[in-house]
Scaffold this motif. Structure first.
Motif, PDB file in Angstrom:
ATOM      1  N   TYR A 197      -1.266  -8.698   7.828  1.00 51.69           N
ATOM      2  CA  TYR A 197      -1.896  -9.588   6.854  1.00 51.69           C
ATOM      3  C   TYR A 197      -1.898  -8.932   5.479  1.00 51.69           C
ATOM      4  CZ  TYR A 197      -6.098  -6.660   7.028  1.00 51.69           C
ATOM      5  OH  TYR A 197      -6.981  -5.601   6.945  1.00 51.69           O
ATOM      6  N   CYS A 198      -2.210  -9.725   4.453  1.00 52.28           N
ATOM      7  CA  CYS A 198      -2.393  -9.232   3.087  1.00 52.28           C
ATOM      8  C   CYS A 198      -3.750  -9.706   2.593  1.00 52.28           C
ATOM      9  CB  CYS A 198      -1.331  -9.787   2.146  1.00 52.28           C
ATOM     10  SG  CYS A 198       0.341  -9.184   2.449  1.00 52.28           S
ATOM     11  N   HIS A 199      -4.349  -8.919   1.714  1.00 55.70           N
ATOM     12  CA  HIS A 199      -5.592  -9.345   1.085  1.00 55.70           C
ATOM     13  C   HIS A 199      -5.724  -8.664  -0.268  1.00 55.70           C
ATOM     14  CE1 HIS A 199      -8.204  -5.718   1.764  1.00 55.70           C
ATOM     15  NE2 HIS A 199      -7.203  -5.450   2.560  1.00 55.70           N
ATOM     16  N   GLU A 200      -6.588  -9.241  -1.107  1.00 63.42           N
ATOM     17  CA  GLU A 200      -6.857  -8.673  -2.422  1.00 63.42           C
ATOM     18  C   GLU A 200      -8.206  -7.988  -2.403  1.00 63.42           C
ATOM     19  OE1 GLU A 200      -6.169 -11.233  -5.821  1.00 63.42           O
ATOM     20  OE2 GLU A 200      -4.788 -12.439  -4.622  1.00 63.42           O
ATOM     21  N   THR A 201      -8.304  -6.875  -3.113  1.00 63.34           N
ATOM     22  CA  THR A 201      -9.553  -6.126  -3.174  1.00 63.34           C
ATOM     23  C   THR A 201      -9.623  -5.398  -4.516  1.00 63.34           C
ATOM     24  OG1 THR A 201     -10.941  -4.541  -1.979  1.00 63.34           O
ATOM     25  CG2 THR A 201      -8.588  -4.082  -2.033  1.00 63.34           C
ATOM     26  N   THR A 202     -10.712  -4.705  -4.749  1.00 64.32           N
ATOM     27  CA  THR A 202     -10.874  -3.886  -5.944  1.00 64.32           C
ATOM     28  C   THR A 202     -11.092  -2.454  -5.505  1.00 64.32           C
ATOM     29  OG1 THR A 202     -11.865  -5.741  -7.118  1.00 64.32           O
ATOM     30  CG2 THR A 202     -12.197  -3.570  -8.059  1.00 64.32           C
ATOM     31  N   TYR A 203     -10.404  -1.512  -6.176  1.00 62.64           N
ATOM     32  CA  TYR A 203     -10.530  -0.104  -5.850  1.00 62.64           C
ATOM     33  C   TYR A 203     -10.475   0.688  -7.150  1.00 62.64           C
ATOM     34  CZ  TYR A 203      -9.492   4.482  -3.900  1.00 62.64           C
ATOM     35  OH  TYR A 203      -9.517   5.823  -3.578  1.00 62.64           O
ATOM     36  N   VAL A 204     -11.508   1.443  -7.435  1.00 66.74           N
ATOM     37  CA  VAL A 204     -11.619   2.253  -8.648  1.00 66.74           C
ATOM     38  C   VAL A 204     -11.210   1.425  -9.870  1.00 66.74           C
ATOM     39  CG1 VAL A 204     -11.088   4.505  -9.704  1.00 66.74           C
ATOM     40  CG2 VAL A 204     -10.981   4.256  -7.244  1.00 66.74           C
ATOM     41  N   GLU A 205     -11.825   0.279 -10.017  1.00 64.77           N
ATOM     42  CA  GLU A 205     -11.618  -0.665 -11.122  1.00 64.77           C
ATOM     43  C   GLU A 205     -10.209  -1.243 -11.174  1.00 64.77           C
ATOM     44  OE1 GLU A 205     -12.963   0.927 -14.851  1.00 64.77           O
ATOM     45  OE2 GLU A 205     -14.928   1.435 -14.061  1.00 64.77           O
ATOM     46  N   MET A 206      -9.423  -1.077 -10.123  1.00 62.05           N
ATOM     47  CA  MET A 206      -8.088  -1.669 -10.076  1.00 62.05           C
ATOM     48  C   MET A 206      -8.116  -2.913  -9.194  1.00 62.05           C
ATOM     49  SD  MET A 206      -5.153   1.265  -9.812  1.00 62.05           S
ATOM     50  CE  MET A 206      -5.728   1.946  -8.277  1.00 62.05           C
ATOM     51  N   SER A 207      -7.367  -3.926  -9.585  1.00 58.49           N
ATOM     52  CA  SER A 207      -7.136  -5.094  -8.748  1.00 58.49           C
ATOM     53  C   SER A 207      -5.989  -4.733  -7.805  1.00 58.49           C
ATOM     54  CB  SER A 207      -6.758  -6.281  -9.626  1.00 58.49           C
ATOM     55  OG  SER A 207      -6.381  -7.377  -8.830  1.00 58.49           O
ATOM     56  N   VAL A 208      -6.266  -4.715  -6.496  1.00 61.82           N
ATOM     57  CA  VAL A 208      -5.298  -4.216  -5.516  1.00 61.82           C
ATOM     58  C   VAL A 208      -4.932  -5.317  -4.520  1.00 61.82           C
ATOM     59  CG1 VAL A 208      -4.919  -2.527  -3.674  1.00 61.82           C
ATOM     60  CG2 VAL A 208      -6.223  -1.880  -5.708  1.00 61.82           C
ATOM     61  N   VAL A 209      -3.631  -5.450  -4.248  1.00 61.08           N
ATOM     62  CA  VAL A 209      -3.146  -6.278  -3.151  1.00 61.08           C
ATOM     63  C   VAL A 209      -2.675  -5.306  -2.080  1.00 61.08           C
ATOM     64  CG1 VAL A 209      -1.424  -7.940  -2.382  1.00 61.08           C
ATOM     65  CG2 VAL A 209      -2.463  -8.189  -4.641  1.00 61.08           C
ATOM     66  N   GLU A 210      -3.223  -5.467  -0.884  1.00 58.95           N
ATOM     67  CA  GLU A 210      -2.945  -4.562   0.226  1.00 58.95           C
ATOM     68  C   GLU A 210      -2.324  -5.377   1.357  1.00 58.95           C
ATOM     69  OE1 GLU A 210      -5.543  -1.021   1.928  1.00 58.95           O
ATOM     70  OE2 GLU A 210      -6.494  -2.947   2.295  1.00 58.95           O
ATOM     71  N   CYS A 211      -1.140  -4.959   1.818  1.00 60.41           N
ATOM     72  CA  CYS A 211      -0.443  -5.676   2.887  1.00 60.41           C
ATOM     73  C   CYS A 211      -0.130  -4.730   4.041  1.00 60.41           C
ATOM     74  CB  CYS A 211       0.863  -6.270   2.365  1.00 60.41           C
ATOM     75  SG  CYS A 211       0.634  -7.587   1.167  1.00 60.41           S
ATOM     76  N   PHE A 212      -0.344  -5.215   5.251  1.00 56.89           N
ATOM     77  CA  PHE A 212      -0.076  -4.473   6.478  1.00 56.89           C
ATOM     78  C   PHE A 212       1.018  -5.208   7.247  1.00 56.89           C
ATOM     79  CE2 PHE A 212      -4.482  -3.951   5.314  1.00 56.89           C
ATOM     80  CZ  PHE A 212      -4.635  -2.579   5.330  1.00 56.89           C
ATOM     81  N   CYS A 213       1.940  -4.456   7.863  1.00 59.37           N
ATOM     82  CA  CYS A 213       3.017  -5.069   8.629  1.00 59.37           C
ATOM     83  C   CYS A 213       3.384  -4.163   9.800  1.00 59.37           C
ATOM     84  CB  CYS A 213       4.223  -5.335   7.734  1.00 59.37           C
ATOM     85  SG  CYS A 213       4.820  -3.873   6.845  1.00 59.37           S
ATOM     86  N   ASN A 214       4.080  -4.722  10.785  1.00 59.53           N
ATOM     87  CA  ASN A 214       4.339  -4.000  12.032  1.00 59.53           C
ATOM     88  C   ASN A 214       5.800  -3.980  12.440  1.00 59.53           C
ATOM     89  OD1 ASN A 214       1.582  -3.345  12.613  1.00 59.53           O
ATOM     90  ND2 ASN A 214       1.286  -5.526  12.982  1.00 59.53           N
ATOM     91  N   GLU A 215       6.706  -3.909  11.487  1.00 62.72           N
ATOM     92  CA  GLU A 215       8.128  -3.802  11.773  1.00 62.72           C
ATOM     93  C   GLU A 215       8.672  -2.537  11.122  1.00 62.72           C
ATOM     94  OE1 GLU A 215      10.436  -7.192  10.736  1.00 62.72           O
ATOM     95  OE2 GLU A 215       8.922  -8.581  11.447  1.00 62.72           O
ATOM     96  N   GLU A 216       9.778  -2.043  11.634  1.00 61.19           N
ATOM     97  CA  GLU A 216      10.419  -0.877  11.046  1.00 61.19           C
ATOM     98  C   GLU A 216      10.697  -1.121   9.564  1.00 61.19           C
ATOM     99  OE1 GLU A 216      12.144   1.982  13.001  1.00 61.19           O
ATOM    100  OE2 GLU A 216      10.521   1.444  14.351  1.00 61.19           O
ATOM    101  N   TYR A 217      10.316  -0.168   8.728  1.00 65.69           N
ATOM    102  CA  TYR A 217      10.609  -0.175   7.288  1.00 65.69           C
ATOM    103  C   TYR A 217      10.074  -1.409   6.558  1.00 65.69           C
ATOM    104  CZ  TYR A 217      14.052   2.989   9.348  1.00 65.69           C
ATOM    105  OH  TYR A 217      14.670   3.959  10.084  1.00 65.69           O
TER     106      TYR A 217
END
Length: 123
Positions: free
Chosen positions: A77-97
């Protein structure tokens, strides 16, 4: 009822089989090869048990930071969050590379199995 149970077993086996180690790229800002103009190759990847992750953060004053690596969770999945005043998009995946691109791609096999399961249960 039996069809749903059989479909659940088949999908569970498939998704549990994806828990084994996969290869993920691992790099971090300020490495310029790690950013939006990704320039790593397959030999630069590491073995991971879990998911690959890509985090792309935009600093308030401008500029982009990118991190690619491993994460212990195994949900795609992907989601948006805030980290150290940065707008961050974080994506997780389960395939090679899979953490090399701008988005997380669904496995073609996952999509085919899901469609087969739906068709099997509606017929």
């Amino acid at each position: 009822m039996e069809r749903w149970f059989l479909s659940l077993i088949v999908l569970s086996i498939f998704f549990l089989g994806g828990v084994a180690s996969i290869k993920c790229y691992s790099c971090n800002y300020p490495d310029t090869k790690c950013g939006d103009r990704f320039a790593y190759t397959n030999p630069d990847a590491n073995e991971c048990s879990g998911s690959c992750v890509k985090r792309r953060g935009i600093r308030p004053q401008g500029g982009v930071e990118v991190y690619r690596g491993c994460q212990s969770q195994t949900t795609t999945y992907c989601h948006e969050t805030t980290y150290v005043e940065m707008s961050v998009v974080e994506c997780f995946c389960n395939e090679e590379y899979c953490n090399n691109s701008n988005s997380v791609r669904m496995s073609a096999l996952s999509l085919i199995l899901a469609i087969i399961s739906i068709l099997y249960n509606t017929l």
